[in-house]
Design an enzyme around this catalytic site. Structure first.
Site, mmCIF file in Angstrom:
data_model
loop_
_atom_site.group_PDB
_atom_site.id
_atom_site.type_symbol
_atom_site.label_atom_id
_atom_site.label_comp_id
_atom_site.label_asym_id
_atom_site.label_seq_id
_atom_site.Cartn_x
_atom_site.Cartn_y
_atom_site.Cartn_z
ATOM 1 C CB CYS A 42 -0.932 -0.022 1.214
ATOM 2 S SG CYS A 42 -2.003 1.406 1.287
ATOM 3 C CB CYS A 47 -3.236 2.657 -1.534
ATOM 4 S SG CYS A 47 -3.374 1.012 -0.870
ATOM 5 C CE LYS A 50 -4.783 3.703 -6.431
ATOM 6 N NZ LYS A 50 -5.749 2.684 -5.985
ATOM 7 C CE1 TYR A 177 -7.013 -1.253 -6.940
ATOM 8 C CE2 TYR A 177 -7.858 -3.488 -6.938
ATOM 9 C CZ TYR A 177 -7.016 -2.534 -6.407
ATOM 10 O OH TYR A 177 -6.194 -2.832 -5.350
ATOM 11 C CD GLU A 181 -7.188 2.366 -9.120
ATOM 12 O OE1 GLU A 181 -8.101 2.522 -8.305
ATOM 13 O OE2 GLU A 181 -6.065 1.916 -8.798
ATOM 14 C CG HIS A 461 -29.120 23.350 -4.306
ATOM 15 N ND1 HIS A 461 -29.222 22.533 -5.417
ATOM 16 C CD2 HIS A 461 -29.226 24.622 -4.753
ATOM 17 C CE1 HIS A 461 -29.395 23.288 -6.486
ATOM 18 N NE2 HIS A 461 -29.410 24.560 -6.117
ATOM 19 C CD GLU A 466 -28.640 19.323 -5.166
ATOM 20 O OE1 GLU A 466 -29.694 19.691 -4.628
ATOM 21 O OE2 GLU A 466 -27.858 20.103 -5.737
HETATM 22 P P1 FAD Z 1 1.296 -6.046 1.940
HETATM 23 O O1 FAD Z 1 0.939 -4.625 2.130
HETATM 24 O O2 FAD Z 1 1.560 -6.518 0.551
HETATM 25 O O3 FAD Z 1 2.567 -6.333 2.856
HETATM 26 C C1 FAD Z 1 3.221 -7.552 2.832
HETATM 27 C C2 FAD Z 1 4.671 -7.308 3.217
HETATM 28 O O4 FAD Z 1 5.292 -8.565 3.492
HETATM 29 C C3 FAD Z 1 5.497 -6.679 2.099
HETATM 30 O O5 FAD Z 1 6.128 -5.527 2.590
HETATM 31 C C4 FAD Z 1 6.509 -7.752 1.716
HETATM 32 O O6 FAD Z 1 7.763 -7.207 1.357
HETATM 33 C C5 FAD Z 1 6.624 -8.537 3.008
HETATM 34 N N1 FAD Z 1 7.033 -9.936 2.842
HETATM 35 C C6 FAD Z 1 6.584 -10.846 1.948
HETATM 36 N N2 FAD Z 1 7.128 -12.049 2.179
HETATM 37 C C7 FAD Z 1 7.950 -11.911 3.251
HETATM 38 C C8 FAD Z 1 8.788 -12.806 3.988
HETATM 39 N N3 FAD Z 1 8.845 -14.089 3.678
HETATM 40 N N4 FAD Z 1 9.510 -12.322 5.025
HETATM 41 C C9 FAD Z 1 9.435 -10.995 5.361
HETATM 42 N N5 FAD Z 1 8.652 -10.116 4.717
HETATM 43 C C10 FAD Z 1 7.907 -10.561 3.678
HETATM 44 N N6 FAD Z 1 -6.023 -1.125 -1.539
HETATM 45 C C11 FAD Z 1 -6.899 -0.172 -1.155
HETATM 46 O O7 FAD Z 1 -7.576 -0.337 -0.139
HETATM 47 N N7 FAD Z 1 -7.042 0.990 -1.872
HETATM 48 C C12 FAD Z 1 -6.310 1.235 -2.991
HETATM 49 O O8 FAD Z 1 -6.466 2.282 -3.617
HETATM 50 C C13 FAD Z 1 -5.370 0.243 -3.404
HETATM 51 N N8 FAD Z 1 -4.597 0.456 -4.492
HETATM 52 C C14 FAD Z 1 -3.680 -0.486 -4.856
HETATM 53 C C15 FAD Z 1 -2.900 -0.238 -5.975
HETATM 54 C C16 FAD Z 1 -1.973 -1.164 -6.403
HETATM 55 C C17 FAD Z 1 -1.116 -0.868 -7.601
HETATM 56 C C18 FAD Z 1 -1.814 -2.378 -5.656
HETATM 57 C C19 FAD Z 1 -0.799 -3.406 -6.100
HETATM 58 C C20 FAD Z 1 -2.584 -2.631 -4.538
HETATM 59 C C21 FAD Z 1 -3.530 -1.686 -4.134
HETATM 60 N N9 FAD Z 1 -4.345 -1.898 -3.024
HETATM 61 C C22 FAD Z 1 -5.253 -0.943 -2.642
HETATM 62 C C23 FAD Z 1 -4.291 -3.167 -2.266
HETATM 63 C C24 FAD Z 1 -3.477 -3.010 -0.981
HETATM 64 O O9 FAD Z 1 -2.209 -2.483 -1.282
HETATM 65 C C25 FAD Z 1 -3.349 -4.362 -0.294
HETATM 66 O O10 FAD Z 1 -4.632 -4.908 -0.103
HETATM 67 C C26 FAD Z 1 -2.655 -4.252 1.060
HETATM 68 O O11 FAD Z 1 -1.380 -3.680 0.932
HETATM 69 C C27 FAD Z 1 -2.547 -5.636 1.718
HETATM 70 O O12 FAD Z 1 -1.839 -5.553 2.910
HETATM 71 P P2 FAD Z 1 -1.052 -6.814 3.474
HETATM 72 O O13 FAD Z 1 -0.588 -6.435 4.833
HETATM 73 O O14 FAD Z 1 -1.873 -8.033 3.327
HETATM 74 O O15 FAD Z 1 0.186 -7.031 2.496
#
Ligand code: FAD
Length: 478
Positions: A42, A47, A50, A177, A181, A461, A466
């Site tokens: 994110c 997010c 983006k 999306y 986007e 308004h 509205e």
């Molecule tokens: P992540 O945020 O992906 O975090 C996982 C972390 O784990 C990463 O930092 C990774 O490096 C780390 N990791 C992975 N494997 C290991 C390991 N073995 N050991 C140590 N670390 C590890 N959501 C919205 O709500 N609104 C939006 O507008 C939106 N826009 C998005 C736009 C794009 C381009 C993308 C790709 C996603 C978007 N999302 C959006 C989705 C959102 O980013 C994810 O749903 C959210 O980040 C999920 O959180 P998470 O904690 O599950 O995983």
């Protein structure tokens, strides 16, 4: 048995950071491993960057509008390196905040990759083994390239924020999306955008009328959208391609190399399922994401994963190994940041506060930051009418700010109402700031407001929203 920690979190993204902080606040001893950058998808490549690019891409139209409103302004060219530098400065700042939040909460940070050794032990890429009473997997997901010849020449959303220069032309493949986007963003920044989607309409799963209006709006703004179209093959151009009619790409220093002469060329030759051949500066795939579960030792210790590699969990985010839980995108439930955060909060309630809590997946509002923007909550018309008889209230109009500026953009407001209970089952908005609107109207819909509750609310308004409280008669019953 004593453990090094009460909780070890794998992954410093939206879900992992929240779970670590809130668990630590209960007095638990918590550690977190992150293999890349704190903040996760994110903050670093989702997010946040983006949305900042959405903002950047809107200024060309705003400049035109400003002229229409009497301002003596001219907008020069977009300076990508300047924006990118500023963008990464901001992401560094946010990453710093995440680190500080963790260390201020006494969460120990390991900048390393973690895998699982047994039900209570993680092994870090540094070679260190650490034990914990509970392990939380919050490793998120990653974009995957499709199985198309030459797909490795393409980029994904991960790469877009790191480009040295903006391409002059780009083919975006996908209809979800993220694809839609970025089509809007890059189009707004002056890139010639073509989008291929193999389905009949972009944004599958959203309300049909809303999808249609978004697609129409994108086309009006200049995105060359091809539906029912995919790539058959892609490769580096040949010299013949480069001199072929209608296909010219400047031969410059860069990658890849011409397949016939071996000279470095810029551009990727693409053959589409509709028979067209063209050369694009870049091809970006947004065709799917996979959970980050590979090489983590999950299968060896009995953590069950599904067909796509997602971790299987119960309603409390517990995996098939009782001491191990999983939240966020890695479980492939609803892939949104606020959902990962709520799953984190429910996990802490369940495991550290003795209050077993299921996450609530009903009526999740969300936005698609396309241009035009889409905000949505609840059922689409198509879903609702399959369940029970509904009335559809819908209006589409040119908002006053766009009408004055001479723009053709239209707005849509739609309510899906149960004929029996009168409850609003779904609300779909296509408009500037639709994401902001749906957050607010989402409260009423989540509370179970009826159409008559909407009607009782006095209009503000003159606003676009509205219309949500002034739609008198249904446009149809279904
Ligand atoms: P992540 O945020 O992906 O975090 C996982 C972390 O784990 C990463 O930092 C990774 O490096 C780390 N990791 C992975 N494997 C290991 C390991 N073995 N050991 C140590 N670390 C590890 N959501 C919205 O709500 N609104 C939006 O507008 C939106 N826009 C998005 C736009 C794009 C381009 C993308 C790709 C996603 C978007 N999302 C959006 C989705 C959102 O980013 C994810 O749903 C959210 O980040 C999920 O959180 P998470 O904690 O599950 O995983």
């Amino acid at each position: 048995m004593t453990f090094d920690y009460d909780l070890f979190v794998i992954g410093g993204g939206s879900g992992g950071v929240r779970a670590a902080r809130v668990a630590a606040a209960t007095g638990a001893k918590v550690a977190l491993a992150e293999e890349f950058r704190m903040g996760g998808t994110c903050v670093i490549r989702g997010c946040v960057p983006k949305k900042l690019m959405v903002f950047a891409s809107g200024y060309a139209e705003m400049c035109d509008d400003a002229q229409a409103y009497g301002w003596d302004v001219t907008c020069g060219a977009f300076d990508w390196p300047k924006f990118r530098t500023q963008l990464h400065k901001e992401l560094d700042r946010l990453e710093g905040i995440y680190r500080k939040l963790l260390s201020n909460s006494d969460v120990e940070i390991f900048d390393a990759r973690a895998s699982l050794k047994d039900a209570h032990t993680v092994t870090l890429s540094t070679g260190q083994d650490i034990t914990a009473k509970h392990i939380l997997i919050a490793t998120g997901g990653r974009p995957v390239l499709p199985d198309i010849p030459g797909a490795e020449l393409g980029i994904t959303s991960n790469d877009i924020f790191l480009l040295d220069e903006l391409p002059k032309s780009i083919l975006i493949v996908g209809g979800g999306y993220i694809a839609s986007e970025f089509a809007g963003i890059l189009n707004g920044l002056g890139v010639k955008v073509t989008q291929f989607y193999r389905g009949a309409q972009i944004l599958r799963g959203f309300d049909d009328e809303a999808r249609g209006l978004v697609a129409e709006g994108m086309r009006d703004k200049g995105v060359n959208l091809h539906l029912g179209t995919n790539i058959v093959e892609m490769r580096a151009p040949t010299d013949q391609d480069l001199t072929g009619e209608g296909m010219s790409a400047p031969i410059e220093q860069g990658k890849p190399t011409s397949v016939s002469s071996g000279k470095p060329v810029k551009g990727i030759w693409v053959k589409a399922t509709n028979g067209n051949e063209a050369i694009y500066d870049q091809v970006m795939f947004a065709t799917g994401r996979a959970p980050n579960t590979e090489d983590m030792g999950l299968g060896d210790i009995g953590v069950e994963t599904g067909r796509r590699g997602q971790i299987i969990v119960d309603d409390y985010s517990q995996t098939t190994v009782p001491s191990i839980y999983a939240i966020g995108d890695v479980t492939d439930r609803v892939q949104l940041t606020p959902v990962a955060i709520r799953e984190a909060m429910a996990f802490v309630q369940t495991v550290f506060k003795g209050n077993p809590t299921k996450n609530d997946y009903e009526m999740i509002p969300s936005a698609v930051f396309t241009q035009p923007e889409l905000g949505t909550i609840g059922m689409t018309e198509e879903e609702a009418r399959d369940i029970e008889p509904v009335e559809i209230y819908c209006t589409s109009f040119k908002p006053m700010n766009h009408a004055f500026a001479g723009r053709s953009d239209r707005v849509m407001m739609k309510l899906v109402v149960s004929r029996e209970t009168r409850k609003v089952m779904g609300c779909h908005i296509v408009a500037d700031h639709a994401g902001e609107m749906i957050q607010l109207v989402g409260i009423a819909v989540k509370m179970g407001a009826s159409k008559e509750d909407f009607d009782r609310t006095v209009a503000v308004h003159p606003t676009m929203a509205e219309e949500l409280v002034t739609m008198k008669d249904p446009v149809r019953s279904a």
